[in-house]
Each structure stands twice: as C-alpha cells, then as structure tokens.
Design a protein around this motif. Structure first.
Motif, short mmCIF file in Angstrom:
data_model
loop_
_atom_site.label_atom_id
_atom_site.label_comp_id
_atom_site.label_asym_id
_atom_site.label_seq_id
_atom_site.Cartn_x
_atom_site.Cartn_y
_atom_site.Cartn_z
N CYS A 55 0.88 -1.17 0.00
CA CYS A 55 0.00 0.00 0.00
C CYS A 55 0.92 1.22 0.00
O CYS A 55 1.66 1.44 0.95
CB CYS A 55 -0.91 0.02 1.23
N ARG A 97 -9.58 5.35 -1.16
CA ARG A 97 -10.46 4.32 -0.61
C ARG A 97 -10.65 3.16 -1.58
O ARG A 97 -10.69 2.00 -1.17
CB ARG A 97 -11.82 4.93 -0.24
N GLU A 98 -10.74 3.46 -2.86
CA GLU A 98 -10.90 2.39 -3.85
C GLU A 98 -9.68 1.46 -3.85
O GLU A 98 -9.83 0.24 -3.91
CB GLU A 98 -11.10 2.99 -5.24
N LEU A 137 -7.60 1.00 -1.36
CA LEU A 137 -7.59 0.26 -0.09
C LEU A 137 -8.58 -0.90 -0.14
O LEU A 137 -8.28 -2.02 0.31
CB LEU A 137 -7.91 1.19 1.06
N ASP A 138 -9.75 -0.65 -0.69
CA ASP A 138 -10.74 -1.72 -0.79
C ASP A 138 -10.28 -2.82 -1.75
O ASP A 138 -10.61 -4.00 -1.59
CB ASP A 138 -12.10 -1.15 -1.25
N GLY A 139 -9.48 -2.42 -2.75
CA GLY A 139 -8.91 -3.42 -3.63
C GLY A 139 -7.94 -4.34 -2.91
O GLY A 139 -7.89 -5.55 -3.15
N VAL A 145 -8.16 -5.02 0.28
CA VAL A 145 -9.01 -5.87 1.12
C VAL A 145 -9.53 -7.05 0.31
O VAL A 145 -9.55 -8.20 0.77
CB VAL A 145 -10.18 -5.06 1.71
N ALA A 146 -9.92 -6.78 -0.94
CA ALA A 146 -10.49 -7.83 -1.78
C ALA A 146 -9.47 -8.92 -2.12
O ALA A 146 -9.85 -10.06 -2.39
CB ALA A 146 -11.05 -7.21 -3.07
N HIS A 197 -8.24 2.03 8.18
CA HIS A 197 -9.23 1.49 7.23
C HIS A 197 -9.03 -0.02 7.06
O HIS A 197 -10.01 -0.79 7.10
CB HIS A 197 -9.07 2.21 5.89
N LEU A 198 -7.80 -0.43 6.88
CA LEU A 198 -7.53 -1.85 6.70
C LEU A 198 -7.80 -2.63 7.98
O LEU A 198 -8.34 -3.75 7.94
CB LEU A 198 -6.08 -2.06 6.25
N ALA A 243 -11.29 -3.51 8.40
CA ALA A 243 -11.70 -4.57 7.48
C ALA A 243 -11.09 -5.92 7.86
O ALA A 243 -11.26 -6.90 7.13
CB ALA A 243 -11.30 -4.21 6.06
#
Length: 523
Positions: free
Chosen positions: A251, A257-258, A260-262, A264-265, A320-321, A324
């Motif tokens: 990272c 945010r997009e 970071l969510d990637g 997470v995915a 954020h991470l 999640a």
C-alpha cells in the motif's frame, strides 16, 4: 487413528508445544500432524502405503519460517552480476569491465554503499568502463540504484522528477541527473525500460530458488510484496511449492479508498501452499540511502521526512484496513518511523494487539522497547543485515547515524527482554536466505549490532517458528509440533538450540517437510 501417509521416527523432536515438549516420532496425514509420540507408537500409525523415514538421531523442530522475504519479486532484483563481494571502487570498476551484457545492458545487484568510501554515488565513477552501455546497478538495500547516462537516456530521464512518495532522481548543481536513483518510484523510471527475463526463465528460477531455500530448512516465507500470483499459481498447480508463501501486497502513498478496498479484496486469495494475507507499508527508506525517518537528521542533514509525505494519511490507511480485518506490516527503520507506527497502533486500542508488525527496527531508543510488548506490535527483524555494518562504526550505516544511534543497532535481545514478539527473517535478496545463517546471526549479531548481544538458542528458534507464526496470525495452525497443526518440519544433523552458532550456520539439513511433502532430503 487412520493410517499415516508419512511417519518420522528415530528423531530427537523438540516440539515447542508445552503440552509435550519432546518426542521421538510423529505421524503425518493430509498435510497435518496426526500424532506425536515415541517408537512404540509407530506400529499403530503405519499401513501398507505409509512412508517411514528413520531420522537416525537427527534433531526435528517445527518448520523454519523466513518472516521477511521477496522470493518472487527478488528474481528481478537479483538479476545480472552479483556485486556483493565488491569492497571498493576499483573492485566495482573491474567487475563492471568484465560483466556480461543482457540485451546490451549491464545489470548488477547487491552493491555495498561502503564501496564509495563516503562519496555520493555518481555515474562518472564508472561511466568509462561501461563503454557507453546502459547500466542499472542496484544497491544492496534495494531502495536505491546507480545508473549510467545511457540508461537515463533510454528512460528519457533528463532532470529531477516529482513523486507522490518520497523518491528522488538525484541531480547536480546544474540540474543534471547524477545517476543515483533513490527509492522505488525513481528506480522504476529506468527499471521499466530494462531487459526482463522471460516467463519461462522466471518460472524455472522460482522453482530452483524455492528448492534451494528448502535445502536450508525453510518451509515457509512471509513475502513482503504481491509478487506474481499467476506465476506462483502455475507452479503450485503443477507441483508442490517447496516453501509455503504468504503474500502481503504493498500500500503506497496516494492510495485512496478504492485502492484500499482493492487490497481488502485480495485477502484470502490462495492456492496450494500460497495465499495472500496482509498488506505491506513503507514508513521510511534506509539509513544508507538517507531516507530512514529519524528524529534528528543524519550526518548529511538527511532523514527527517517520512516516506508518506503526510504520515497521517498512512495512519488513516492502517485504520481502514484494520477495520476490514486486514493485518499490516510496516517497513520502519528509523526511530521516528518506528514511533509513528507504534502511535498508530496504539490508537487502535486493544483490537490492534498482535495484528500489526514493524519490519526492520534498526535503531530505537530505550523508551520505545517496552511499547512493542505493551501494544502487542510484532518486531520483524533480519539479523543477517548486521553484516553490512562494522564494529568500529566505520561503515556508511553507522557514520550516518553517529555513535549514539549506531550504538542501538538491531536491539534484538533488548526487544525480547522487554517481552516483545520477535520474528526473524532474511529479507532476501537483500541478504542471504539461508535459514541457518538467520538463526546463527540472531544469536551472534555482527558489526555494530554485536555490542547489543543476541538471542539464546531457544529464542532464535522461536523467532523462526512460534514467533513467526504469531506474526502472521497463524499461531493456531503452525509454529509448533502438535496434532492438528501443519506438517511443516525441519530436521538438522545437530541440535539447533545447543550447538554453537558457527556450527549451526553450517549444520546438515537432513529433511525438510512442507505440508506433509518431503521437499528436501539431505545426506
């Protein structure tokens, strides 16, 4: 119990399991340890298809783990001529003069900062022996490189650049690039136009590398990058990965945010003996490169800025991470970088305990040590790095920091005494991957770190087993020899706890088992 697939007998088994610390035999089924016992139990475990391996007195321990490595990305990093043995500028010039070309390029790695004798790296020091060839010479820290004028021209680099992260195309007083590229974004400008090995070459090298790692007793590695999952998946689908790989993608500054969510995915993607688990951050660079984030500037007036231009953006990304459920590992070498990561984890409260880790931790003051244990932050350290320093503090790392900060080099013993979890690794290709060398230098650190002392034999072994498992959140499934845990096992020809460190560094590896598969057999 059902018939075992593999039975190991005749061993001195050190389980690291408090319920049964020692044994002489064990059984494996479906990649897990099915039973732990002694010779009298073997007849109950064996069947027509059971493989019986008599270890003839070898010392069996939980499979060794390298808690920080780059075995896939490192294939590119460790390409070309190995410059790690070069000790001075004349030696460098000789090595480059005779270096083989790769599609016309001279590519090298492992170059010691000390070669320049305190002078700034500059392409003029080697340009004449290259005879016009483009060259990319990676410094051993992996965070900087020296490139030739032809390489700069091939990449279209004619002056300074601006980056989202702390990186620099170093230029002289007239704005002309010196050839010194500092940190990832600057190096990538030239790396993008360099020759690259074919898919087939990289695949063959990966199999060869992982097999060589297993031959030193390694059964797993925490991979501090995303690597190439397509390559790894293809190799794993056709055979057994000799070393289990756990990837932590990067990272970088500027992640929204997009992005970071990637990340997470990506978590949980897996195949046999590999998975994605965690995210890697950089809070700073390296001492030698002048990019470690320090509470006071180094001797060149550098080191007062974080890799993330806005450190609070790093903190927000970690939060954020964490929310999640993603584990993080942060590269933090300087005292200011380490302190900021600890402050960030402290802000997470008790839910952050043993979820986050700091990589490297090369110099920290006394008041920082106890915070690792209190906050449950894992210290992930690489004892072989100490070989790049000198006991008289005459090396580039020590000179930049000064006597006081160099006197707190790699405080591995102090962190253990403070109650911290300390996981051990190599950071290959920055340092050799040999697991025996990691254990040996953890017990007897080198150079500037020697004065701080090392770990006991059992503490060093824990650093590559139980503590490495805790660092990955896998204490419930690995790091010990007990029924139901992974059948990842390493057998030495001598006791890795009691043997002198110098003997351990050369110890015969009798057997390496990963996921119940025998991936190495020694003499």
């Amino acid at each position: 119990m059902p018939t075992a697939e593999l039975v190991l007998t005749g061993a001195e088994v050190r389980t690291l399991d408090p319920a049964r610390p020692y044994a002489t035999a064990l059984a494996v089924r479906d990649g897990l340890i099915a039973a732990v016992g002694d010779e009298s139990d073997v007849r109950d475990w064996r069947g027509p298809g059971t493989e019986i391996v008599d270890l003839a007195g070898a010392h069996l321990v939980p499979g060794l783990v390298d808690a920080h490595s780059h075995p896939v990305w490192g294939l590119d990093m460790a390409t070309g001529v190995d410059l790690s043995a070069v000790r001075d500028l004349d030696g460098l010039r000789d090595a480059l003069r005779g270096a083989a070309r790769i599609d016309g390029w001279v590519i090298g790695f492992g170059l010691d900062h000390n070669v320049f004798g305190g002078r700034p790296p500059h392409r003029s020091l080697v340009e004449d022996v290259l005879v016009g060839a483009p060259a990319f010479l990676r410094l051993y820290d992996g965070h900087s490189a020296l490139v030739s004028g032809a390489a700069l021209a091939a990449a279209g680099v004619t002056g300074a650049r601006s980056f989202v992260q702390r990186s620099e195309v170093v230029c002289d007083g007239d704005g002309r690039p010196t050839g010194h590229l500092v940190e990832h974004a600057a190096m990538e400008l030239v790396a993008e136009v360099m020759p690259r090995s074919s898919y087939g070459q990289r695949r063959a090298r990966l199999v060869e590398l992982l097999s060589a790692m297993a031959a030193t007793g390694l059964t797993a590695a925490h991979v501090m990058d995303l690597g190439d999952l397509e390559l790894v998946g293809a190799v794993a689908a056709e055979g057994v990965l000799p070393v289990r790989l756990r990837f932590a993608p990067w990272c970088m500054p500027g992640a929204d945010r997009e992005a970071l969510d990637g990340l997470v995915a990506l978590q949980g993607r897996r195949g046999r003996h590999w998975r994605v688990g965690g995210v890697k951050f950089f809070m700073d660079g390296t001492v030698e490169g002048g990019t470690a984030w320090l509470e006071h500037a180094d001797c060149h007036g550098q080191g007062t800025e974080a890799f993330w231009p806005d450190p609070e953006a790093y903190t927000a990304a970690v939060r954020h991470l964490h929310a999640a459920g993603v584990r993080t590992a942060t590269h933090a070498i300087g005292d200011a970088a380490v302190r900021h990561v600890l402050d960030t984890v402290e802000g997470l409260g008790d839910s952050g305990r043993f979820v986050h880790r700091i990589e490297h931790v090369e110099t920290v003051p006394d008041d920082t040590l106890a915070r690792f244990a209190r906050l449950g932050v894992v210290a992930s350290m690489q004892p072989p790095h100490t070989a790049y320093t000198r006991g008289d503090h005459g090396d580039e790392w020590s000179r930049r920091l000064g006597t006081e900060r160099a006197g707190r080099a790699w405080r591995i013993r102090a962190l253990r005494e403070a109650g911290a979890v300390v996981a051990l690794g190599s950071d290959w290709p920055i340092a050799p991957y040999d697991a025996r060398g990691v254990l040996a230098t953890a017990r007897e650190p080198l150079g500037a770190a020697a004065a701080g002392g090392g770990l006991s034999g059992i503490q060093a072994l824990e650093g590559c087993t139980t503590h490495a498992a805790l660092a990955a959140g896998e204490g419930h499934e690995s790091g010990r020899i007990a029924p139901g845990l992974r059948a990842d096992l390493t057998a030495f020809g001598l006791d890795p706890v009691a043997a002198p460190a110098d003997e351990l560094a050369q110890a015969p590896v009798r057997l390496t088992v990963t996921g119940g598969h025998v991936v190495h057999r020694g003499d």
